[in-house]
Design a protein around this motif. Structure first.
Motif, PDB file in Angstrom:
ATOM      1  N   PHE A 119       0.832  -1.206   0.000  1.00 55.37           N
ATOM      2  CA  PHE A 119       0.000   0.000   0.000  1.00 55.37           C
ATOM      3  C   PHE A 119       0.865   1.254   0.000  1.00 55.37           C
ATOM      4  N   PHE A 120       1.834   1.320   0.899  1.00 55.63           N
ATOM      5  CA  PHE A 120       2.676   2.513   0.981  1.00 55.63           C
ATOM      6  C   PHE A 120       3.645   2.602  -0.197  1.00 55.63           C
ATOM      7  N   TRP A 121       4.105   1.463  -0.709  1.00 55.23           N
ATOM      8  CA  TRP A 121       5.009   1.488  -1.857  1.00 55.23           C
ATOM      9  C   TRP A 121       4.326   2.078  -3.079  1.00 55.23           C
ATOM     10  N   SER A 122       3.061   1.784  -3.277  1.00 51.95           N
ATOM     11  CA  SER A 122       2.357   2.196  -4.494  1.00 51.95           C
ATOM     12  C   SER A 122       1.516   3.452  -4.321  1.00 51.95           C
ATOM     13  N   LEU A 123       1.350   3.895  -3.066  1.00 52.84           N
ATOM     14  CA  LEU A 123       0.401   4.983  -2.803  1.00 52.84           C
ATOM     15  C   LEU A 123       0.749   6.257  -3.558  1.00 52.84           C
ATOM     16  N   TRP A 162       5.451   2.358   6.710  1.00 53.87           N
ATOM     17  CA  TRP A 162       4.912   1.023   6.942  1.00 53.87           C
ATOM     18  C   TRP A 162       5.170   0.584   8.387  1.00 53.87           C
ATOM     19  N   ALA A 163       6.398   0.805   8.862  1.00 50.90           N
ATOM     20  CA  ALA A 163       6.722   0.437  10.243  1.00 50.90           C
ATOM     21  C   ALA A 163       5.898   1.242  11.231  1.00 50.90           C
ATOM     22  N   VAL A 164       5.723   2.536  10.955  1.00 49.59           N
ATOM     23  CA  VAL A 164       4.916   3.389  11.825  1.00 49.59           C
ATOM     24  C   VAL A 164       3.475   2.905  11.861  1.00 49.59           C
ATOM     25  N   CYS A 165       2.936   2.541  10.714  1.00 50.36           N
ATOM     26  CA  CYS A 165       1.562   2.048  10.639  1.00 50.36           C
ATOM     27  C   CYS A 165       1.391   0.787  11.480  1.00 50.36           C
ATOM     28  N   VAL A 166       2.333  -0.137  11.371  1.00 48.52           N
ATOM     29  CA  VAL A 166       2.246  -1.391  12.130  1.00 48.52           C
ATOM     30  C   VAL A 166       2.324  -1.122  13.631  1.00 48.52           C
ATOM     31  N   LEU A 167       3.242  -0.240  14.034  1.00 50.20           N
ATOM     32  CA  LEU A 167       3.374   0.078  15.450  1.00 50.20           C
ATOM     33  C   LEU A 167       2.156   0.828  15.969  1.00 50.20           C
TER      34      LEU A 167
END
Length: 735
Positions: free
Chosen positions: A252-256, A295-300
């Motif tokens: 998602f973040f790679w393609s956003l 991505w890491a921030v979203c997961v955390l």
């Protein structure tokens, strides 16, 4: 000289270090405060070893999670620090041009890191010590006790643990800074501000395909999560959902950025208005370069908000209504008979249990039949004086299983009477094939009288339904509505139509599920047919003897030890503790549960879950917000000349600041938005499969999580915007 120069640099860059410093301060303060919980025992009057064990267990769990927290903080601090170093590369290049060796420049950076680390550590420890004093009052509230001898507590263990962890983090940061500066070329340092981070231009069609694929992967993750119900974490569907969520979020973040740019650029009326072209490109550039960190921030964020949202819910699941679940001083339970070789599944059914017990546990069966299954009789005979001194009132409840009957006889009419109701039969597992459990009216009324309830009356051919377990509450109401008759050894019983809420034993929760209360004559007929109780419960209330609850608990254990000492042989199965002085036998006593023990354990569990939720959730929330803030401040600094160019081209400050606000909002809210989607799915599944089944509302915990996220995350967002605005404003004022 170098020390003075480092001190001057820290003073001059105080604005750059502000968020970094505050984050370190928060980390140190919270780390110390929660690791000092174990030292707060001296504030409370802990009269039992159980209370002390609960404190020790909570401290141990917090200590274990502190290791994880330390690694997370170390990683994020190191990650954030590279942005601060990157901002000062030109300054370091200037030092080299003036003749300073790389080693001396590295020494200056080392001094600066040590200064910031020492100040943040000192201020954080002072703040943590003060915060721990406030936590002591929260501990008293959660543990359900009072602080009999309040005093200022300083935890040496927490101090040295915090000092060691953050000293290690600062050493790593200092080494990283030193190596970064010493390995840079002079030309790169001098032209750092003119260098742009190269990012490959992504094909918009590829981004479109990947973006759609990411939504599909996330939909699959949600579907697997919903199917798993989050009941068993070893469920393969849970593993697939976790992997799919991580992969889908990354895609998602790679393609956003590429997807949004491709869409927005085709909306000419939108894209070409004001500074939107500049704003979109700025956002896209940042997301393209930092998609891994987003991505890491979203997961955390997902983990942090989920912990916040469900932590308090789990507290209510495990300890809510603990007083209602323990209406007696203590309950002594007798398992009577487990089954051949201790396996209930090997039993041939209720009608065969007597012969099975006679074959494998004849001593226990003979003792029970000699006492007419009266659990109190052998205890009174073993310690008559201590029994009379300790026990005020008591009542026994014997539960029997009706042969050749199953709960399916009740469930089928209930389904017909309430076709649209969620009876939660999947959660009740094999209830359809389980034999119906009954208790006699006299036993039931004895339990009600012991806890201050009015006795109930039944006709000769009637039965009442007892249920206070939330998991089976809907089914119990449906059965009462359907009013099915039940056949017990040829006698047909009709229901009274009411559901009785009576706890039959002390337990961790209200656990009476679909028990039929029948006339005593019906139980007598079961006994005449050779049936033995499926289990027996002896509920006692302590006498008013001037002793503490803990002393009466110890006296009760001594009574049981007199009747069945630990050295006693025979067919032993049960759950006696290693420190118990009595043997766990099939009869008369397999297990002792005291209300005081349950309440203390519940308080300890409430303390542990609450602190873990606050500790982990707060640390992760602050860390993620801080990393986004520092990244955004770094971008504002790197793009300062672009804003100056826009101003020179005629853009007023309002337009520039509006563009900056849009960038900050998108950068903070996009990972938060996706994390909220994940949280909504996870919390919704847990609410459906667990919280609703236990009658626990998640509204209050969710609102608390929302408020905390708004305050912490929103606070960092606001501070980041105004700090970025200050950087840009300073550049514009230069003309």
């Amino acid at each position: 000289m170098y020390l003075k120069l480092a001190l001057r640099n820290v003073r001059r860059s105080v604005r750059d270090y502000a968020i970094y410093f505050v984050t370190l301060l928060f980390g140190v303060a919270v780390f110390y405060a929660f690791n000092s919980i174990g030292s707060q025992q001296i504030l409370f009057d802990l009269q039992s070893s159980t209370s002390e064990r609960q404190f020790e267990t909570t401290a141990q769990f917090l200590g274990m999670f502190s290791v994880v927290v330390a690694f997370v903080l170390g990683f994020l601090i190191l990650y954030a620090n590279q942005f601060l170093i990157r901002r000062r590369k030109r300054e370091f290049g200037t030092y080299l041009v003036l003749g300073m060796s790389p080693g001396r420049v590295s020494r200056i950076v080392l001094y600066e890191t040590v200064m910031v680390g020492l100040v943040s550590l000192a201020v954080g420890l002072v703040t943590g010590v003060l915060l721990s004093q406030g936590l002591s009052f929260l501990t008293a509230m959660l543990f359900g006790t009072t602080m009999s001898n309040y005093q200022f507590v300083f935890s040496q263990d927490a101090f040295f643990t915090t000092l060691a962890c953050f000293a290690a983090i600062y050493v790593v940061v200092a080494l990283f800074n030193t190596l970064t500066v010493s390995r840079q070329k002079l030309i790169n340092l001098l032209h750092a501000e003119a260098q742009n981070q190269r990012v490959g231009v992504r094909n918009p069609w590829v981004c479109l395909v990947v973006f759609v694929a990411s939504l599909g992967v996330l939909a699959y993750a949600y579907q697997q999560l919903i199917e798993s119900g989050l009941v068993m974490l070893d469920d393969p569907r849970f593993f697939r959902a976790t992997v799919a969520m991580l992969v889908g979020s990354l895609l998602f973040f790679w393609s956003l950025a590429g997807f949004v740019v491709a869409v927005v650029t085709r909306l000419r009326n939108v894209y070409l208005r004001g500074l939107r072209m500049f704003t979109v490109r700025q956002i896209a550039s940042k997301i393209n370069t930092a998609f891994l960190s987003l991505w890491a921030v979203c997961v955390l964020l997902f983990f942090s908000i989920t912990v916040f949202s469900t932590g308090m819910g789990f507290v209510e699941v495990f300890v809510g209504g603990i007083e209602k679940a323990n209406p007696y001083s203590a309950t002594l339970s007798a398992a009577v008979w487990y089954g051949p070789d201790g396996d209930p599944r090997a039993s041939a059914g209720s009608a065969a249990r007597h012969d099975e017990m006679a074959a494998e546990a004849p001593e226990r069966l003979e003792a029970a039949e000699a006492a007419n299954w009266d659990m109190a009789l052998p205890l009174q005979e073993a310690a008559p004086e201590l029994w009379a001194e300790t026990i005020g009132k008591y009542a026994q409840v014997d539960e029997y299983l009706v042969p050749d009957s199953t709960y399916d006889e009740l469930i089928v009419p209930a389904e017909e009477a309430a076709p649209d109701a969620n009876l939660r039969l999947d959660d009740l597992e094999s209830i359809r094939t389980t034999e119906i459990g009954v208790v006699g009216l006299s036993d039931f009324n004895g339990a009600r009288t012991l806890q201050g309830q009015e006795p109930v009356a039944l006709g000769e051919d009637q039965y009442a339904l007892a249920n206070n377990m939330e998991l089976s509450a809907a089914l119990a109401r449906a059965v009462a509505k359907a009013a099915p008759s039940v056949d017990v050894l040829g006698q047909t019983l009709t229901p009274t139509g009411e559901v009785l809420d009576t706890q039959l034993e002390d337990n961790a929760m209200t656990a009476v599920g679909l028990v039929l209360v029948v006339p005593d004559a019906v139980v007598d007929s079961l006994v005449d047919e050779g049936l033995i109780p499926s289990r027996s419960l002896l509920n006692v209330n302590y006498a008013d003897n001037g002793k503490t609850v803990e002393e009466n608990d110890a006296a009760l254990a001594a009574i049981v030890a007199a009747a069945q000492p630990a050295s006693m042989g025979g067919f032993e199965q049960g759950a006696a503790g290693a420190d118990d002085e009595w043997a766990s036998l099939l009869w008369p006593v397999t297990r002792i549960i005291t209300a005081n023990e349950m309440i203390v354990q519940a308080a300890g569990l409430r303390l542990m879950i609450t602190y873990l939720a606050l500790y982990i959730g707060f640390i992760f929330l602050v860390s993620t917000a801080a990393i986004l803030a520092i990244q955004q401040l770094s971008q504002a600094s790197d793009s300062s000349q672009r804003y100056r160019t826009l101003w020179k081209l005629g853009c007023d400050r309002r337009m520039v600041f509006r563009s900056l606000l849009a960038q900050v909002l998108v950068y903070f809210l996009v990972p938060l938005g996706l994390a909220v989607c994940h949280v909504t799915c996870a919390v919704g599944v847990m609410s459906e499969s667990l919280f609703n089944a236990m009658g626990v509302s998640t509204f209050a915990p969710i609102m608390l999580a929302a408020i905390l996220t708004l305050v912490v995350y929103g606070g960092y967002l606001v501070v980041t915007y105004f700090a970025s605005r200050g950087i840009v404003k300073g550049v514009l004022q230069q003309g």
